[in-house]
Write an enzyme that holds these catalytic residues in place. Structure first.
Site, PDB file in Angstrom:
ATOM      1  N   ASP A  36     102.537  29.770 -43.450  1.00 35.07           N
ATOM      2  CA  ASP A  36     101.159  30.973 -44.157  1.00 35.07           C
ATOM      3  C   ASP A  36     102.342  32.009 -43.739  1.00 35.07           C
ATOM      4  OD1 ASP A  36      99.417  29.834 -44.210  1.00 35.07           O
ATOM      5  OD2 ASP A  36      98.726  30.339 -41.984  1.00 35.07           O
TER       6      ASP A  36
ATOM      7  N   GLU B  84      91.808  30.136 -51.006  1.00 35.18           N
ATOM      8  CA  GLU B  84      92.960  31.831 -49.715  1.00 35.18           C
ATOM      9  C   GLU B  84      94.106  32.062 -50.201  1.00 35.18           C
ATOM     10  OE1 GLU B  84      92.779  28.874 -46.252  1.00 35.18           O
ATOM     11  OE2 GLU B  84      94.115  27.935 -47.071  1.00 35.18           O
TER      12      GLU B  84
HETATM   13  O1  FUB Z   1      97.271  28.377 -41.442  1.00 37.46           O
HETATM   14  C1  FUB Z   1      95.830  28.576 -41.215  1.00 37.46           C
HETATM   15  C2  FUB Z   1      95.292  29.068 -42.225  1.00 37.46           C
HETATM   16  O2  FUB Z   1      95.651  28.094 -42.820  1.00 37.46           O
HETATM   17  C3  FUB Z   1      95.469  29.532 -43.515  1.00 37.46           C
HETATM   18  O3  FUB Z   1      94.776  31.405 -43.052  1.00 37.46           O
HETATM   19  C4  FUB Z   1      95.135  29.413 -44.663  1.00 37.46           C
HETATM   20  O4  FUB Z   1      95.204  30.748 -45.503  1.00 37.46           O
HETATM   21  C5  FUB Z   1      95.975  28.393 -44.436  1.00 37.46           C
HETATM   22  O5  FUB Z   1      97.284  28.386 -44.941  1.00 37.46           O
END
Ligand code: FUB
Length: 360
Positions: free
Chosen positions: A43, A259
């Site tokens: 991320d 997301e």
């Molecule tokens: O790293 C945990 C979660 O997985 C993140 O918040 C999302 O964007 C995905 O990458």
């Protein structure tokens, strides 16, 4: 481990394919190599501060929690910042920048963070589960902020999450007029679908809204107050429109928001970028202002090795870079490594789609 590109899979189904995928991984080729290999990172939110590149990633940690659709295996508890003087140069891994034990309101899952700078202060934005539990024993995701005088931290967390915040994956964008906006949200484990009515629904769906023929759930955008620690308004929908000017539908899993919001501005246009989650693309949609609506334009990145990727896009000394993550080093979905790669624009402002599994 590649998630069988272009096929929609739940995490459980992808894990069932592990032996085949492990064999495939032996033969895998990669366009880019990990920025660091002594810790696991994901991320990546990249920013140029004072001419240097600072990357604010999640700090992935080993765990025995099995993979599930809520992402419980992503059990991160602190952040480390990466610093680079030049592309391809040495990468310095900073000390712990913020630990969940020093965040008064948070219990666990320090997921994808972002950072911003204003008037001599660095701001670290991060999602985590609130200590307060709902009736299912789950902590609700909130978004917090912490400050430092140093881009590498350590950061001191505010005592409470940002009022009015929910869900996860904050990304803060400052426009040319100095106004800052936070983009956020994520479905499934990120709980955005539980906020569909504006209030948290403890009995809501654990995945999406299952409304294939209705507009997809939107990520959120909200203007920040000048203090950079609070919202100036109620979060709004960052609506993505299809090529006919209609909202992208819930069933269109290759286009709809899942997301990992990230906003950047180029040539006066606002590029709203995001992950499609279960179809594993990074997409972009273009608008004329920070709130949108944004017209779906295409894929930035094809599926990586591993279930999830999450990214940032930034200009550094006149060149554009995509930061993303895969699981090249571990072969496990929850132990990822960040990478950077040049991003190319066509003369009309569209992005040349990148294949992370094809060597440059
Ligand atoms: O790293 C945990 C979660 O997985 C993140 O918040 C999302 O964007 C995905 O990458």
């Amino acid at each position: 481990m590649a998630p069988i590109p272009y096929v929609r899979l739940t995490v459980a189904a992808a894990v069932a394919l592990l032996p085949a995928a492990a064999a495939q991984a032996q033969k895998q080729t990669f366009r880019d190599q990990p920025l660091v290999s002594s810790i696991y990172t994901a991320d990546p939110s990249a920013h140029v501060f004072g001419g240097k590149m600072y990357v604010y990633p999640s700090h992935d940690v080993p765990t025995n929690i099995p993979d599930d659709d809520l992402g419980n295996e992503y059990a991160m508890h602190d952040y480390r910042v990466l610093e680079l003087d030049r592309p391809g140069g040495k990468v310095t891994i900073g000390p712990v920048a913020l630990d969940v034990k020093n965040v008064p309101w948070a219990s666990k899952q320090m997921w994808a963070p972002d950072a911003a700078y204003k008037n001599g202060t660095y701001y670290l934005y991060f999602p985590a589960r609130d200590k307060a539990k709902d009736k299912n024993g789950l902590g609700t995701f909130r978004i917090g902020v912490a400050t430092s005088k140093n881009p590498m931290g350590p950061f001191k967390a505010e005592p409470k999450p940002i009022a009015g915040s929910f869900s996860m994956d904050p990304a803060v964008f400052t426009d040319s007029d100095g106004k800052s906006y936070m983009y956020f949200g994520g479905i499934w484990g990120g709980q955005l679908q539980r906020w569909a009515t504006g209030k948290f629904d403890p009995n809501g769906s654990d995945t999406d809204l299952h409304q294939d023929n209705k507009p997809a759930l939107s990520g959120k955008v909200v203007r920040m107050n000048p203090d950079m620690k609070s919202f100036a308004e109620k979060p709004r929908d960052a609506v993505i429109l299809d090529e006919h000017g209609k909202p992208v539908l819930g069933g269109d899993h290759e286009k709809r928001f899942f997301e990992a919001s990230w906003m950047f501005k180029r040539g006066g246009k606002y590029y709203y970028t995001y992950s499609t989650g279960d179809t594993h693309f990074l997409n972009y949609a273009i608008g004329n202002n920070p709130y949108g609506p944004f017209k779906y334009t295409g894929h930035i990145l094809k599926p990586v090795a591993g279930w999830t990727t999450h990214h940032s896009i930034v200009e550094w000394n006149g060149k554009w870079w995509l930061f993303y993550a895969d699981n090249q080093l571990s072969g496990k979905n929850h132990l990822r490594n960040v990478k950077m790669t040049p991003l190319t624009f066509n003369p009309d402002g569209t992005i040349v789609t990148i294949d992370p599994l094809k060597p440059r």
